[in-house]
Design an enzyme around this catalytic site. Structure first.
Site, PDB file in Angstrom:
ATOM      1  N   GLU A   1       1.051  -1.071   0.044  1.00 23.68           N
ATOM      2  CA  GLU A   1       0.268  -0.558   0.111  1.00 23.68           C
ATOM      3  C   GLU A   1       0.960   0.984  -0.206  1.00 23.68           C
ATOM      4  O   GLU A   1       2.091   1.272   0.541  1.00 23.68           O
ATOM      5  CB  GLU A   1      -0.753   0.095   1.293  1.00 23.68           C
ATOM      6  CG  GLU A   1      -1.978  -0.217   1.307  1.00 23.68           C
ATOM      7  CD  GLU A   1      -3.077   0.731   0.503  1.00 23.68           C
ATOM      8  OE1 GLU A   1      -2.037   1.542  -0.760  1.00 23.68           O
ATOM      9  OE2 GLU A   1      -4.097   1.137   0.548  1.00 23.68           O
ATOM     10  N   ASP A   2       0.026   1.925  -0.794  1.00 24.54           N
ATOM     11  CA  ASP A   2       1.461   2.907  -0.484  1.00 24.54           C
ATOM     12  C   ASP A   2       0.756   4.399   1.053  1.00 24.54           C
ATOM     13  O   ASP A   2       2.179   4.761   2.017  1.00 24.54           O
ATOM     14  CB  ASP A   2       0.363   4.720  -1.832  1.00 24.54           C
ATOM     15  CG  ASP A   2      -1.162   4.636  -1.578  1.00 24.54           C
ATOM     16  OD1 ASP A   2      -1.965   3.439  -0.093  1.00 24.54           O
ATOM     17  OD2 ASP A   2      -1.994   5.864  -2.223  1.00 24.54           O
TER      18      ASP A   2
ATOM     19  N   ASP B   1      -3.828   5.279   6.609  1.00 21.32           N
ATOM     20  CA  ASP B   1      -4.563   7.387   7.299  1.00 21.32           C
ATOM     21  C   ASP B   1      -5.645   6.412   7.725  1.00 21.32           C
ATOM     22  O   ASP B   1      -5.103   5.975   9.374  1.00 21.32           O
ATOM     23  CB  ASP B   1      -5.318   7.896   5.661  1.00 21.32           C
ATOM     24  CG  ASP B   1      -5.578   9.048   6.227  1.00 21.32           C
ATOM     25  OD1 ASP B   1      -4.910   9.539   6.913  1.00 21.32           O
ATOM     26  OD2 ASP B   1      -6.921   9.977   5.593  1.00 21.32           O
TER      27      ASP B   1
ATOM     28  N   PHE C   1      -1.083  15.845   4.130  1.00 25.64           N
ATOM     29  CA  PHE C   1      -1.909  15.647   2.729  1.00 25.64           C
ATOM     30  C   PHE C   1      -0.917  15.934   2.328  1.00 25.64           C
ATOM     31  O   PHE C   1      -0.898  16.462   1.490  1.00 25.64           O
ATOM     32  CB  PHE C   1      -2.973  15.908   2.025  1.00 25.64           C
ATOM     33  CG  PHE C   1      -3.583  15.824   0.983  1.00 25.64           C
ATOM     34  CD1 PHE C   1      -4.412  13.927   1.347  1.00 25.64           C
ATOM     35  CD2 PHE C   1      -3.139  15.538  -0.548  1.00 25.64           C
ATOM     36  CE1 PHE C   1      -5.134  13.601   0.423  1.00 25.64           C
ATOM     37  CE2 PHE C   1      -3.725  14.957  -1.216  1.00 25.64           C
ATOM     38  CZ  PHE C   1      -4.618  14.008  -1.104  1.00 25.64           C
TER      39      PHE C   1
ATOM     40  N   ARG D   1       1.275  11.553  -9.210  1.00 28.52           N
ATOM     41  CA  ARG D   1       1.826  10.339  -8.844  1.00 28.52           C
ATOM     42  C   ARG D   1       2.941   9.936  -9.307  1.00 28.52           C
ATOM     43  O   ARG D   1       3.970   8.912  -9.129  1.00 28.52           O
ATOM     44  CB  ARG D   1       1.092   9.349  -9.471  1.00 28.52           C
ATOM     45  CG  ARG D   1      -0.371   9.429  -9.382  1.00 28.52           C
ATOM     46  CD  ARG D   1      -1.441   8.116  -9.448  1.00 28.52           C
ATOM     47  NE  ARG D   1      -3.125   8.401  -9.185  1.00 28.52           N
ATOM     48  CZ  ARG D   1      -3.506   7.717  -8.422  1.00 28.52           C
ATOM     49  NH1 ARG D   1      -3.026   7.508  -6.987  1.00 28.52           N
ATOM     50  NH2 ARG D   1      -5.242   7.339  -8.177  1.00 28.52           N
TER      51      ARG D   1
HETATM   52  P1  IMP Z   1      -7.196   4.593   4.497  1.00 24.15           P
HETATM   53  O1  IMP Z   1      -8.747   4.232   4.392  1.00 24.15           O
HETATM   54  O2  IMP Z   1      -8.448   5.947   4.962  1.00 24.15           O
HETATM   55  O3  IMP Z   1      -6.668   4.039   5.565  1.00 24.15           O
HETATM   56  O4  IMP Z   1      -6.997   5.794   3.162  1.00 24.15           O
HETATM   57  C1  IMP Z   1      -5.836   5.286   2.447  1.00 24.15           C
HETATM   58  C2  IMP Z   1      -6.621   5.759   0.468  1.00 24.15           C
HETATM   59  O5  IMP Z   1      -5.800   7.624   1.466  1.00 24.15           O
HETATM   60  C3  IMP Z   1      -4.689   5.668   0.352  1.00 24.15           C
HETATM   61  O6  IMP Z   1      -4.631   4.221   0.064  1.00 24.15           O
HETATM   62  C4  IMP Z   1      -4.635   6.525  -0.356  1.00 24.15           C
HETATM   63  O7  IMP Z   1      -4.942   6.745  -1.894  1.00 24.15           O
HETATM   64  C5  IMP Z   1      -5.417   8.050   0.528  1.00 24.15           C
HETATM   65  N1  IMP Z   1      -4.939   8.972   1.067  1.00 24.15           N
HETATM   66  C6  IMP Z   1      -4.348   8.998   2.564  1.00 24.15           C
HETATM   67  N2  IMP Z   1      -3.926   9.896   2.397  1.00 24.15           N
HETATM   68  C7  IMP Z   1      -2.890  10.324   1.405  1.00 24.15           C
HETATM   69  C8  IMP Z   1      -2.653  11.446   1.581  1.00 24.15           C
HETATM   70  O8  IMP Z   1      -1.643  12.157   2.079  1.00 24.15           O
HETATM   71  N3  IMP Z   1      -2.351  11.643  -0.173  1.00 24.15           N
HETATM   72  C9  IMP Z   1      -3.106  11.125  -0.988  1.00 24.15           C
HETATM   73  N4  IMP Z   1      -3.556  10.206  -1.081  1.00 24.15           N
HETATM   74  C10 IMP Z   1      -3.875   9.915   0.624  1.00 24.15           C
HETATM   75 MG    MG Z   2      -4.233   3.932  -1.703  1.00 28.90          MG
END
Ligand code: IMP
Ligand code: MG
Length: 170
Positions: free
Chosen positions: A94-95, A98, A147, A160
């Protein structure tokens, strides 16, 4: 845009993670990486090139319904894997983690496919944003609640392709 992590810092950390992963699995056993599209593709590309020939890979795409720059919580499958996971050492790539909702969903559906082991590697983690308790075995960098874009991460599908991670100014 302010650079948070430059390309060299990311590259050396990714090589460290690749070495750590290689060490953690018995040398004669295959490691199957599942890249979460789209954000995970740059991390995955660098990670696999720092690993040996036993690595295989597949791709999955999910969408969290996003509201502006916050992710909203609901997760939907957009593209499933091409092959099964039964009996395979599997690592989700995963990138960023959050709130942890996307990853929790992915871990649940992939665990149900009976992998031999299931772990997760993420380049970035924002622990202060966590809404659910989720386990991540390999974390590249822990960052503040900002962010960020670049190295796979987007804002409205842009940035990206940056080789570094930057904080997006409003
Ligand atoms: P989560 O389900 O809230 O953990 O969100 C994960 C997804 O939200 C990541 O895979 C990203 O696609 C997006 N995301 C969360 N934070 C960021 C950020 O700081 N920059 C860009 N994308 C983000
Ligand atoms: Mg993602």
């Amino acid at each position: 845009m302010n650079v948070l992590l430059d390309a060299e810092t990311i590259q050396s950390r990714v090589r460290e993670l690749a070495a750590e992963i290689e060490r953690d699995y018995p040398p004669d056993e295959a490691i199957h990486l599942v890249c979460v599209l789209k954000g995970g593709f740059v991390f995955m590309a660098d990670l696999v090139r720092a690993m040996g020939p036993r690595v295989t890979m597949d791709f999955i795409a999910v969408s969290s319904y996003a509201k502006s720059t916050k992710s909203f919580g609901e997760v939907r499958m957009l593209k499933d894997l091409d092959t099964g996971l039964q009996g395979r050492h599997t690592i989700i790539i995963e990138d960023i983690v959050d709130t942890g909702l996307t990853l929790t969903y992915l871990q649940d559906i992939l665990r149900a496919r009976a992998p031999k082991t299931l772990r997760t590697a993420c380049l970035l983690s924002k622990p202060s944003r966590r809404a659910v308790d989720v386990t991540v075995e390999y974390v590249g960098f822990t960052i503040e609640d900002r962010f960020v874009v670049g190295y796979g991460l987007d804002y409205a599908e842009k940035y990206r392709n940056l080789g570094y991670i930057a904080v997006l100014n409003e």
